[in-house]
Design an enzyme around this catalytic site. Structure first.
Site, PDB file in Angstrom:
ATOM      1  N   GLY A 254      27.079 -16.014  -1.058  1.00 23.18           N
ATOM      2  CA  GLY A 254      26.768 -17.443  -1.053  1.00 23.18           C
ATOM      3  C   GLY A 254      25.408 -17.801  -0.513  1.00 23.18           C
TER       4      GLY A 254
ATOM      5  N   ASP B 269      18.752 -29.043  -6.157  1.00 25.28           N
ATOM      6  CA  ASP B 269      17.353 -29.153  -5.735  1.00 25.28           C
ATOM      7  C   ASP B 269      17.098 -28.405  -4.436  1.00 25.28           C
ATOM      8  OD1 ASP B 269      19.004 -30.988  -4.458  1.00 25.28           O
ATOM      9  OD2 ASP B 269      17.534 -32.607  -4.440  1.00 25.28           O
TER      10      ASP B 269
ATOM     11  N   ASN C 258      19.886 -34.353  -6.238  1.00 22.37           N
ATOM     12  CA  ASN C 258      20.627 -35.351  -5.449  1.00 22.37           C
ATOM     13  C   ASN C 258      20.034 -35.490  -4.050  1.00 22.37           C
ATOM     14  OD1 ASN C 258      21.512 -32.888  -4.512  1.00 22.37           O
ATOM     15  ND2 ASN C 258      23.585 -33.102  -5.343  1.00 22.37           N
TER      16      ASN C 258
ATOM     17  N   GLY D 241      18.879 -33.440  -1.729  1.00 21.63           N
ATOM     18  CA  GLY D 241      19.243 -32.692  -0.529  1.00 21.63           C
ATOM     19  C   GLY D 241      20.481 -31.846  -0.715  1.00 21.63           C
TER      20      GLY D 241
ATOM     21  N   GLU E  48      26.522 -29.641   2.121  1.00 25.26           N
ATOM     22  CA  GLU E  48      26.457 -29.715   3.583  1.00 25.26           C
ATOM     23  C   GLU E  48      26.817 -31.116   4.063  1.00 25.26           C
ATOM     24  OE1 GLU E  48      26.142 -26.957   4.894  1.00 25.26           O
ATOM     25  OE2 GLU E  48      24.921 -25.701   3.598  1.00 25.26           O
TER      26      GLU E  48
ATOM     27  N   HIS F  58       0.616   0.265  10.792  1.00 28.64           N
ATOM     28  CA  HIS F  58       0.927  -1.107  10.392  1.00 28.64           C
ATOM     29  C   HIS F  58       2.278  -1.125   9.674  1.00 28.64           C
ATOM     30  CE1 HIS F  58      -0.633   0.532   6.622  1.00 28.64           C
ATOM     31  NE2 HIS F  58      -0.142  -0.516   5.981  1.00 28.64           N
ATOM     32  N   HIS F  59       2.876  -2.283   9.566  1.00 24.93           N
ATOM     33  CA  HIS F  59       4.203  -2.499   8.997  1.00 24.93           C
ATOM     34  C   HIS F  59       5.306  -1.814   9.813  1.00 24.93           C
ATOM     35  CE1 HIS F  59       2.233  -4.485   5.839  1.00 24.93           C
ATOM     36  NE2 HIS F  59       2.303  -3.587   4.870  1.00 24.93           N
TER      37      HIS F  59
ATOM     38  N   GLU G  77       9.698 -10.380  -1.845  1.00 20.82           N
ATOM     39  CA  GLU G  77      10.709  -9.319  -1.884  1.00 20.82           C
ATOM     40  C   GLU G  77      12.138  -9.860  -1.942  1.00 20.82           C
ATOM     41  OE1 GLU G  77       7.001  -7.619   0.045  1.00 20.82           O
ATOM     42  OE2 GLU G  77       8.215  -9.438   0.330  1.00 20.82           O
TER      43      GLU G  77
ATOM     44  N   ASP H  33       0.809  -1.221   0.000  1.00 20.83           N
ATOM     45  CA  ASP H  33       0.000   0.000   0.000  1.00 20.83           C
ATOM     46  C   ASP H  33       0.839   1.267   0.000  1.00 20.83           C
ATOM     47  OD1 ASP H  33       0.698  -0.710   2.688  1.00 20.83           O
ATOM     48  OD2 ASP H  33      -0.823   0.633   3.463  1.00 20.83           O
TER      49      ASP H  33
END
Length: 555
Positions: free
Chosen positions: A404, A431, A458, A460, A464, A113-114, A50, A27
């Protein structure tokens, strides 16, 4: 001339080359959006959220030279902040515009608001300011001055800026200059320019092992093309940092490889670290582009070129527009004949067959790429897999090696292709990363863009897994029917979906993609524990760095 605040801002955005503003309505920015809707030569492209819009504006800026983002106050600005911070880290000029509450409400500290409903309307600017070069709320009294200051700073410093635009001032009339915005850099101090050029040429004349080391700031400040001309005229070999991949052509006879500290390509480390004329472009060494801080430039004679300064073996020259300095070096450097080089041996290895593997996949995908492609590589497997591959001439390579933030590349592809619709865009994404920003595929389809999206499935977060938790479920993700998503998002889409588990299926899919101008969504199925060799080495080193001698280890 007389104009309105909003129209003046739009005119200035067009002055600097922006034809699309990417964002999300709210708004407090709708009054400005009305003006954007009615403006000629510039349009609004709505994103799904955003954060994605900020990523897309970043990608747009990498291909156009500057991008524009539009959000609403508070909830929108803070949702975009991760993307804005990434632009700051990667030195990307993005003009962020936040629709703000009406000026009277902020001046009288109304609870709205916001906001936090405490009358504080400085906190959002204070939150954004550390990640931007300028963060300002404009008023009718300062709009011309502050908008021009912000845009000039954005382009000069190659950093994001943030402009809060109160919702009740966009249609107010102001006096504004009629001339387009002048964004040219000031001329160098003549004596400093001559002194810097003479000193650098003096060092070059004595050098027996000159070398250029290219990093991302060479691209941001427009140094790549003139540095290539300098290298070719004076026959100076060049290397790249992993964060400066493909900024200069990797198939050039003067290219020697990638410098990454102890993890450098064979022979590159010694040549870089013992060069007696090593030209750098404000390199920023972090653990991932320095071989875990094993870089050592102490024995090299370094000539560093910043955007507005230069240094030669510790002697500093300021008051420069460095592009003028490089042009002076090109004019005055001695021209040396090219040394004939033996062509690299070619191999005719048999095409791989059977199930897809990371080791054989990336050389094959590098051969799929064409000169002048825009290649976007997600952090992790995709970037590490492509880092070891030589890319064709004039490829634009987009990734986020410093910030990253995974998920960046899908919206960045949207932004880049909006900025350069005539170039083929090829995105490589995992993925896990795709699931963070997947909804922006719908915007790509709505805008009738035609990228080639290569998704590594793969199951996942493989990068990691190699750091910690190879068998742990926290590195797993829900498997989606990825190939169905283009039609889910746009039932009449022309984008075609393909899937491959073997190299025979991959060849069939790539042949179909090559023969079509439509967009493509190619899902590649790979084992969860398979990874490029660079990633297998990166994981344990990262675990050692992150967790220390008492920390957990991979099995």
């Amino acid at each position: 001339m007389q104009t309105t605040v909003g129209e003046f801002l739009l005119r200035r955005l067009k002055d600097i080359g922006i034809t699309e503003v990417i964002g999300v309505p709210g708004d407090f920015n709708l009054s400005f959006l009305e003006q954007l809707r009615d403006a000629e030569g510039i349009r609004f492209v709505g994103a799904c959220n955003e954060l994605n819009a900020a990523y897309a504006a970043d990608g747009y800026a990498r291909s156009r030279g500057v991008g524009a983002l539009l959000t609403t106050y508070g909830v929108g600005e803070l949702s975009a902040l991760n993307g804005i911070a990434g632009s700051r880290a990667e030195h990307i000029p993005v003009v962020s515009i936040g629709g703000a509450p009406p000026q009277y409400a902020t001046e009288f500290r109304w609870n709205l608001h916001h906001s936090l409903a405490d009358g504080d309307f400085a906190n959002m600017l204070e939150a954004i300011a550390p990640f931007t070069e300028v963060a300002v709320r404009v008023s009718p009294m300062n709009a011309v001055e502050e908008i021009d200051r912000a845009l000039r700073t954005c382009l000069r410093e190659k950093r994001p800026v943030h402009i809060q635009l109160p919702s009740d001032i966009t249609h107010l009339t102001i006096e504004a200059p009629d001339a387009p915005l002048d964004t040219s850099l000031p001329a160098s101090d003549p004596e400093r320019l001559e002194a810097a050029a003479a000193r650098i040429l003096e060092v070059l004349a004595r050098a027996e092992h000159p070398l250029l080391l290219i990093d991302q700031d060479a691209d941001r400040h427009g140094f790549t093309e003139p540095l290539l001309r300098l290298a070719e005229k004076a026959q100076i070999p060049f290397a790249q940092m992993s964060s400066g991949k493909a900024l200069l052509p990797e198939n050039h006879p003067l290219f020697i490889g990638t410098y990454n500290g102890a993890a450098s390509a064979p022979g590159v480390k010694d040549r870089v670290e013992h060069s007696d004329f090593l030209v750098t472009t404000n390199p920023r060494f972090i653990e991932v582009n320095s071989g875990s801080f094993t870089h050592e430039l102490d024995h090299a004679l370094v000539v560093n070129l910043g955007d507005q300064h230069a240094s030669v073996d510790g002697e500093y020259f300021v008051g420069l527009t460095t592009r003028e300095l490089i042009d002076a070096l090109i004019d005055r450097a001695p021209e040396r004949p090219a040394t004939p080089r033996e062509p690299a041996p070619t191999t005719s290895a048999a095409a791989p067959t059977g199930p897809l593997t990371q080791a054989e996949l990336w050389p094959r995908m590098a051969r799929f790429l064409r000169a002048d492609d825009v290649v976007i590589a997600e952090a992790g497997t995709s970037h590490i897999g492509l880092s070891a591959q030589q890319l064709p001439a004039n490829v634009k390579y987009i990734n986020s090696p410093i910030w990253g933030s995974i998920g960046f590349t899908l919206p960045a592809t949207l932004g880049s292709q909006l900025a350069e619709p005539g170039r083929r865009h090829v995105l490589f994404i995992g993925d896990g990363s795709f699931q963070l920003t997947a909804q922006e595929l719908s915007t790509i389809l709505r805008e009738e863009l035609n990228p080639i999206i290569v998704l590594m499935n793969n199951r996942g977060y493989t990068i990691e897994r190699y750091i910690l938790g190879m068998e742990d479920e926290y590195n797993d993700i829900q498997n989606w029917s990825y190939g169905a998503l283009p039609q889910v998002f746009k039932p009449d889409t022309t984008m075609k979906s393909y899937s491959a588990q073997t190299f025979e299926e991959l060849e069939e899919a790539l042949a179909a993609i090559e023969s079509s101008d439509a967009g493509a969504f190619l899902e590649l199925h790979l084992p969860p524990a398979d990874a490029p060799a660079g990633l297998k080495a990166f994981g344990p080193l990262t675990a050692e760095f992150d967790y220390g001698p008492r920390g957990p280890r991979n099995p």
